[in-house]
Design an enzyme around this catalytic site. Sequence first.
Site: not given
Length: 282
Positions: A185, A190
Amino acid sequence: MSPPPLSSLLGRVFDPVPVAWESKDVMLYACGAGAKPATELDFLFEGKGPKVLPTYGVIPGMMAMGSLMGSGVEINPMMILHGEQAITLHREIPPDCKARVTGRVSEVWDKEKAAVIGVEGAVEDDNGPLFTTKATLFLRGGGGFGGERGPSTAGRNVAPDRAPDHVFEDETRPEQAAVYRLSGDRNPLHIDPGFAQMAGYEEPFIHGLCTYGFVGRAVLHALCGGDPGRFGSLEARFADQVYPGDTIVTKMWVTGSGEAVVQAETQKGNVVLSQARATFSG
């Protein structure tokens, strides 16, 4: 010609997609999900197998969502929020494997201002079914197509009004999201502060599936004695963000034979994983 409506997705089964992993992948995932050499060497060292964390299955299971993006239905990936995640193991996950993922759209609900889409991923190898994943996706701005609203989740997997039977505390590291993203991912939300701020957050936060992995480890150790063969399933709803350096406190209430209600909070008391339920054996 306009694309088909979201409602046309319901029940659609996608062609199987090949997927493979090896011991390096499952050990990297274990690092990303917080495993520690001092107490979880079996999951981090090839000399011990290695064993595979049960929640690793969400990584190849994500291929089912990739099939959804190629369905021909207009879906803006920037408008998708990951609402819920579940995994059910049919047998212990091998550390080296070649398998197939078959995706299926299990539900499509119209929430007026948004749509909810459930995508299942059935993963099997030449020896049969391995595990089944399910992701519920919240598509902002995707509602209003005239579909059914769907059932309410209020009251599902509510923690009993008593102290938990097990509490598992685990501190995340400053580089937690940077390591976890290497399992697949790569969302810059993030890791890139500028991107996170453009998205309305003060700073990058940990992937929801990373938090799910931490909670899965808590269930594995507290309820399964560290044995992946005893892990049955884990379903949960993503409720809030976890930031690098936060402590994830997983609380478990055994509610029956091989069943437990689970809830995860940070050290600040913010519930980050709710409406969760785990099954286990032994």
